[in-house]
Enzyme design. Sequence first.
Site, PDB file in Angstrom:
ATOM      1  N   GLU A 128      -0.748  -8.551   5.502  1.00  0.00           N
ATOM      2  CA  GLU A 128      -0.434  -8.649   6.938  1.00  0.00           C
ATOM      3  C   GLU A 128      -1.687  -8.555   7.814  1.00  0.00           C
ATOM      4  O   GLU A 128      -1.616  -8.773   9.009  1.00  0.00           O
ATOM      5  CB  GLU A 128       0.593  -7.571   7.337  1.00  0.00           C
TER       6      GLU A 128
ATOM      7  N   CYS B 186       0.806  -1.220   0.000  1.00  0.00           N
ATOM      8  CA  CYS B 186       0.000   0.000   0.000  1.00  0.00           C
ATOM      9  C   CYS B 186       0.843   1.276   0.000  1.00  0.00           C
ATOM     10  O   CYS B 186       1.397   1.628  -1.034  1.00  0.00           O
ATOM     11  CB  CYS B 186      -0.975  -0.071   1.165  1.00  0.00           C
TER      12      CYS B 186
ATOM     13  N   HIS C 196      -3.326  -5.593   1.651  1.00  0.00           N
ATOM     14  CA  HIS C 196      -2.630  -5.840   2.922  1.00  0.00           C
ATOM     15  C   HIS C 196      -2.608  -7.306   3.322  1.00  0.00           C
ATOM     16  O   HIS C 196      -3.494  -7.756   4.062  1.00  0.00           O
ATOM     17  CB  HIS C 196      -3.318  -5.045   4.043  1.00  0.00           C
TER      18      HIS C 196
HETATM   19  N1  GLN Z   1      -4.053   6.103   1.194  1.00  0.00           N
HETATM   20  C1  GLN Z   1      -2.695   5.886   1.618  1.00  0.00           C
HETATM   21  C2  GLN Z   1      -1.723   6.780   0.838  1.00  0.00           C
HETATM   22  O1  GLN Z   1      -2.081   7.297  -0.206  1.00  0.00           O
HETATM   23  C3  GLN Z   1      -2.305   4.439   1.476  1.00  0.00           C
HETATM   24  C4  GLN Z   1      -3.259   3.559   2.250  1.00  0.00           C
HETATM   25  C5  GLN Z   1      -2.643   2.404   2.932  1.00  0.00           C
HETATM   26  O2  GLN Z   1      -1.414   2.290   3.048  1.00  0.00           O
HETATM   27  N2  GLN Z   1      -3.479   1.538   3.466  1.00  0.00           N
HETATM   28  O3  GLN Z   1      -0.637   6.954   1.246  1.00  0.00           O
END
Ligand code: GLN
Length: 188
Positions: free
Chosen positions: A173, A81, A171
């Site tokens: 994890e 992410c 994710h």
């Molecule tokens: N929305 C976050 C970003 O743009 C990422 C979201 C996440 O890591 N779950 O940095």
Amino acid sequence: MSRRVGVLAVQGAFAEHERAFAKAGADVFEIRQTADIERSFDALVLPGGESTVQGKLLRDLKLLAPLRQRIAEGLPVFATCAGLILLAKQIANDSAVWFGLLPVTVRRNAYGRQLGSFTTKGQVGSLADVPMTFIRAPAIESVSDNVNVLSTFDGKATGVRHGNIWAFAWHPELTTDERIFAAFLAWC
Ligand code: GLN
């Protein structure tokens, strides 16, 4: 032999990665300052969270340049992410570039407003039925030819591998399915 895995622990979901990698048999430590990366280690984990906050903290803590160099030299990286956003060469809806080592274009918060957070199941490389949880996740809008797509959702890449980098928009994890961590450690 157990792998020594450094988890970036400046912001976000680092504790969940520590738990998952420890359960998969890694020797886990936290990276919070430059002293933490003086000893050698086998892999780096970039957790989810807020990429802008993480990028600024990395820069202020003087971790951005040395970690970038290690990644460029081939240090295995497992990113989710916000970690994927930090690695991307281009962010479609943001002018920032942080590590800029993964030849993909991502769009921040692409699975945010319309769909919110959700979990689905799918194929990840050779692993079937892997639960994938998306939380205000980035979309991977395009990838270079030399990037392997490991997972998709709605016809779009959600997980990629490029040389020493494994990166996911979702994710792993946050679920109890540890296969992907074991696969990464076995590959390291
Ligand atoms: N929305 C976050 C970003 O743009 C990422 C979201 C996440 O890591 N779950 O940095």
